[in-house]
Design a protein around this motif. Sequence first.
Motif, PDB file in Angstrom:
ATOM      1  N   VAL A 198       6.092  -8.269   1.005  1.00  0.00           N
ATOM      2  CA  VAL A 198       4.832  -9.393   0.711  1.00  0.00           C
ATOM      3  C   VAL A 198       3.840  -9.582   1.884  1.00  0.00           C
ATOM      4  O   VAL A 198       3.038 -10.456   0.579  1.00  0.00           O
ATOM      5  N   PRO A 199       3.972  -9.601   2.656  1.00  0.00           N
ATOM      6  CA  PRO A 199       2.417  -9.113   3.486  1.00  0.00           C
ATOM      7  C   PRO A 199       1.611  -8.514   2.587  1.00  0.00           C
ATOM      8  O   PRO A 199       0.103  -8.709   2.717  1.00  0.00           O
ATOM      9  N   ALA A 200       1.725  -7.177   2.534  1.00  0.00           N
ATOM     10  CA  ALA A 200       1.092  -6.367   1.446  1.00  0.00           C
ATOM     11  C   ALA A 200       0.764  -6.809   0.496  1.00  0.00           C
ATOM     12  O   ALA A 200      -0.905  -6.777  -0.085  1.00  0.00           O
ATOM     13  N   ALA A 201       1.598  -7.583  -1.038  1.00  0.00           N
ATOM     14  CA  ALA A 201       0.764  -8.375  -1.520  1.00  0.00           C
ATOM     15  C   ALA A 201       0.033  -8.982  -1.122  1.00  0.00           C
ATOM     16  O   ALA A 201      -0.535  -9.851  -2.454  1.00  0.00           O
ATOM     17  N   ALA A 202       0.365 -10.042  -0.271  1.00  0.00           N
ATOM     18  CA  ALA A 202      -0.987 -11.118  -0.110  1.00  0.00           C
ATOM     19  C   ALA A 202      -2.466 -10.853  -0.207  1.00  0.00           C
ATOM     20  O   ALA A 202      -3.097 -10.494   0.189  1.00  0.00           O
ATOM     21  N   ALA A 203      -2.128  -9.358   0.789  1.00  0.00           N
ATOM     22  CA  ALA A 203      -3.360  -8.890   1.045  1.00  0.00           C
ATOM     23  C   ALA A 203      -4.031  -8.549  -0.333  1.00  0.00           C
ATOM     24  O   ALA A 203      -5.332  -8.220  -0.091  1.00  0.00           O
ATOM     25  N   ARG A 204      -3.096  -7.758  -1.267  1.00  0.00           N
ATOM     26  CA  ARG A 204      -3.640  -7.307  -2.706  1.00  0.00           C
ATOM     27  C   ARG A 204      -4.859  -8.229  -2.906  1.00  0.00           C
ATOM     28  O   ARG A 204      -6.500  -7.341  -2.748  1.00  0.00           O
ATOM     29  N   PRO A 205      -4.809  -9.563  -3.054  1.00  0.00           N
ATOM     30  CA  PRO A 205      -6.085  -9.723  -3.503  1.00  0.00           C
ATOM     31  C   PRO A 205      -7.479  -9.948  -2.698  1.00  0.00           C
ATOM     32  O   PRO A 205      -8.913 -10.161  -2.694  1.00  0.00           O
ATOM     33  N   LEU A 206      -7.627  -9.947  -1.937  1.00  0.00           N
ATOM     34  CA  LEU A 206      -8.542 -10.277  -0.544  1.00  0.00           C
ATOM     35  C   LEU A 206      -9.058  -8.763  -0.100  1.00  0.00           C
ATOM     36  O   LEU A 206     -10.233  -8.491   0.774  1.00  0.00           O
ATOM     37  N   ALA A 207      -8.790  -7.072  -0.200  1.00  0.00           N
ATOM     38  CA  ALA A 207      -9.051  -6.494  -0.147  1.00  0.00           C
ATOM     39  C   ALA A 207      -9.669  -5.781  -1.217  1.00  0.00           C
ATOM     40  O   ALA A 207      -9.307  -6.155  -2.135  1.00  0.00           O
ATOM     41  N   ARG A 208     -11.207  -4.814  -0.833  1.00  0.00           N
ATOM     42  CA  ARG A 208     -11.312  -3.907  -1.523  1.00  0.00           C
ATOM     43  C   ARG A 208     -11.241  -2.176  -1.911  1.00  0.00           C
ATOM     44  O   ARG A 208     -11.566  -1.740  -2.179  1.00  0.00           O
ATOM     45  N   THR A 209     -10.780  -2.312  -0.484  1.00  0.00           N
ATOM     46  CA  THR A 209      -9.985  -0.872  -0.326  1.00  0.00           C
ATOM     47  C   THR A 209      -8.855  -0.416   0.613  1.00  0.00           C
ATOM     48  O   THR A 209      -9.003  -2.009   0.741  1.00  0.00           O
ATOM     49  N   PRO A 210      -8.338   0.533   0.502  1.00  0.00           N
ATOM     50  CA  PRO A 210      -6.992   0.653   0.722  1.00  0.00           C
ATOM     51  C   PRO A 210      -6.976   0.139   2.710  1.00  0.00           C
ATOM     52  O   PRO A 210      -5.814  -0.205   2.730  1.00  0.00           O
ATOM     53  N   GLU A 211      -8.082   0.356   3.446  1.00  0.00           N
ATOM     54  CA  GLU A 211      -7.807   0.209   4.760  1.00  0.00           C
ATOM     55  C   GLU A 211      -8.087  -1.135   4.936  1.00  0.00           C
ATOM     56  O   GLU A 211      -7.794  -1.452   5.746  1.00  0.00           O
ATOM     57  N   ALA A 212      -8.500  -1.450   4.140  1.00  0.00           N
ATOM     58  CA  ALA A 212      -8.811  -3.140   4.371  1.00  0.00           C
ATOM     59  C   ALA A 212      -7.617  -3.631   3.937  1.00  0.00           C
ATOM     60  O   ALA A 212      -7.505  -4.571   4.573  1.00  0.00           O
ATOM     61  N   MET A 213      -7.142  -3.457   2.619  1.00  0.00           N
ATOM     62  CA  MET A 213      -5.461  -3.461   1.998  1.00  0.00           C
ATOM     63  C   MET A 213      -4.961  -3.691   3.767  1.00  0.00           C
ATOM     64  O   MET A 213      -4.582  -4.685   4.626  1.00  0.00           O
ATOM     65  N   ALA A 214      -4.032  -2.696   4.655  1.00  0.00           N
ATOM     66  CA  ALA A 214      -3.675  -2.224   5.287  1.00  0.00           C
ATOM     67  C   ALA A 214      -3.739  -3.089   6.436  1.00  0.00           C
ATOM     68  O   ALA A 214      -2.852  -3.610   6.932  1.00  0.00           O
ATOM     69  N   LEU A 215      -5.136  -3.483   6.914  1.00  0.00           N
ATOM     70  CA  LEU A 215      -5.499  -3.868   7.901  1.00  0.00           C
ATOM     71  C   LEU A 215      -5.156  -5.496   8.067  1.00  0.00           C
ATOM     72  O   LEU A 215      -5.105  -6.361   8.493  1.00  0.00           O
ATOM     73  N   ILE A 216      -5.750  -5.873   6.598  1.00  0.00           N
ATOM     74  CA  ILE A 216      -5.543  -7.305   5.930  1.00  0.00           C
ATOM     75  C   ILE A 216      -4.299  -7.448   5.936  1.00  0.00           C
ATOM     76  O   ILE A 216      -2.881  -8.761   6.870  1.00  0.00           O
ATOM     77  N   ALA A 217      -2.637  -6.622   5.392  1.00  0.00           N
ATOM     78  CA  ALA A 217      -1.755  -6.851   5.249  1.00  0.00           C
ATOM     79  C   ALA A 217      -0.707  -7.308   6.585  1.00  0.00           C
ATOM     80  O   ALA A 217      -0.451  -7.902   7.005  1.00  0.00           O
ATOM     81  N   ALA A 218      -1.780  -6.003   7.825  1.00  0.00           N
ATOM     82  CA  ALA A 218      -1.324  -6.024   9.168  1.00  0.00           C
ATOM     83  C   ALA A 218      -1.486  -7.346  10.016  1.00  0.00           C
ATOM     84  O   ALA A 218      -0.500  -8.304  10.927  1.00  0.00           O
ATOM     85  N   VAL A 219      -2.478  -7.989   9.694  1.00  0.00           N
ATOM     86  CA  VAL A 219      -2.380  -9.497  10.408  1.00  0.00           C
ATOM     87  C   VAL A 219      -1.873 -10.792   9.679  1.00  0.00           C
ATOM     88  O   VAL A 219      -1.574 -11.265  10.540  1.00  0.00           O
ATOM     89  N   ILE A 220      -1.394 -10.613   8.267  1.00  0.00           N
ATOM     90  CA  ILE A 220      -0.957 -10.931   7.861  1.00  0.00           C
ATOM     91  C   ILE A 220       0.767 -11.448   8.255  1.00  0.00           C
ATOM     92  O   ILE A 220       0.993 -12.035   8.565  1.00  0.00           O
ATOM     93  N   GLY A 221       1.105 -10.137   8.328  1.00  0.00           N
ATOM     94  CA  GLY A 221       2.352 -10.180   8.856  1.00  0.00           C
ATOM     95  C   GLY A 221       3.035 -10.467  10.558  1.00  0.00           C
ATOM     96  O   GLY A 221       3.357 -10.882  10.226  1.00  0.00           O
ATOM     97  N   ALA A 222       1.486  -9.733  10.875  1.00  0.00           N
ATOM     98  CA  ALA A 222       1.855 -10.785  12.365  1.00  0.00           C
ATOM     99  C   ALA A 222       1.386 -11.818  12.316  1.00  0.00           C
ATOM    100  O   ALA A 222       2.561 -12.944  13.367  1.00  0.00           O
ATOM    101  N   ALA A 223       0.944 -13.184  11.974  1.00  0.00           N
ATOM    102  CA  ALA A 223       0.451 -14.085  11.820  1.00  0.00           C
ATOM    103  C   ALA A 223       2.028 -14.884  11.484  1.00  0.00           C
ATOM    104  O   ALA A 223       1.958 -16.079  11.299  1.00  0.00           O
ATOM    105  N   SER A 224       2.158 -13.444   9.558  1.00  0.00           N
ATOM    106  CA  SER A 224       4.119 -14.567  10.100  1.00  0.00           C
ATOM    107  C   SER A 224       4.270 -15.270  10.692  1.00  0.00           C
ATOM    108  O   SER A 224       5.523 -15.896  10.543  1.00  0.00           O
TER     109      SER A 224
END
Length: 261
Positions: A198-224
């Motif tokens: 779920v955090p990875a899927a949530a990060a997908r629309p916000l990211a332009r690169t794979p690295e950005a998606m992983a970082l955003i997913a980590a933030v969403i996972g911790a925030a969740s």
Amino acid sequence: MLDSFLVRAALAGVGVGLAAAPLGCFVVWRRMAYFGDATAHAAILGIALSIAFSLPVFLGALIVALAMAVTVSLLSDRGFAMDTLLGVLAHSALAFGLVAASFLSGVRLDLMAYLFGDILAVSRGDLAVIWGGAVLVLGLLTWRWSALLMATLNADLAQASGIDPRREQLVLTLALACVVAVSIKVVGVLLIAAMLVVPAAAARPLARTPEAMALIAAVIGAASALGGLLASYRFDTPTGPTMVCVAALCFALTALAGGRR
């Protein structure tokens, strides 16, 4: 500071979120969500066996999760359809685990805590295991990032570049088994796959690169994890499922934002 159960719970949730979400990006990219479910369900059998043989629960869950992942990798080369294979192994492992748990005489086994997590009961030892596993997984992903990404994008191109796709699959398998083992106390075996996907899927629309998606997913996972803990404390709801609900709300918000953009 660690004397407070809420502080320990918050640190445990953040540790699982930071480890599971970046790994979940590869689960999403490779369409391995059901693979994560199968590995998590096998952990119940590992829990029952570890209690029966007086072993640490983390060790038993890790061994059985690894055995499940390796078995799936081996049988997938024998002509079995992957979705059928995962369905058979996932539900069989869960059923055998529950049956094995029923034979544990003289032992009080709280199945609900293992199925849905009991983050509020995390001890200092559990915290050390969770963060040790999180550091191991994040280090493994950082070390093998380029090779994993190449093998994910195009296995033939990776082979031509001197990268063995099967070796990278094994790295992902090891990381996935480790995340499953350390996440049991936090979200339980039935919800681990949700914290991966779920955090990875949530990060997908916000990211332009794979690295950005992983970082955003980590933030969403911790925030969740933190948001779920706060909402659980405020509304007296089960903490593990509440964390997944918060992650699902993040997914809905980012999906709407991505659609508008």
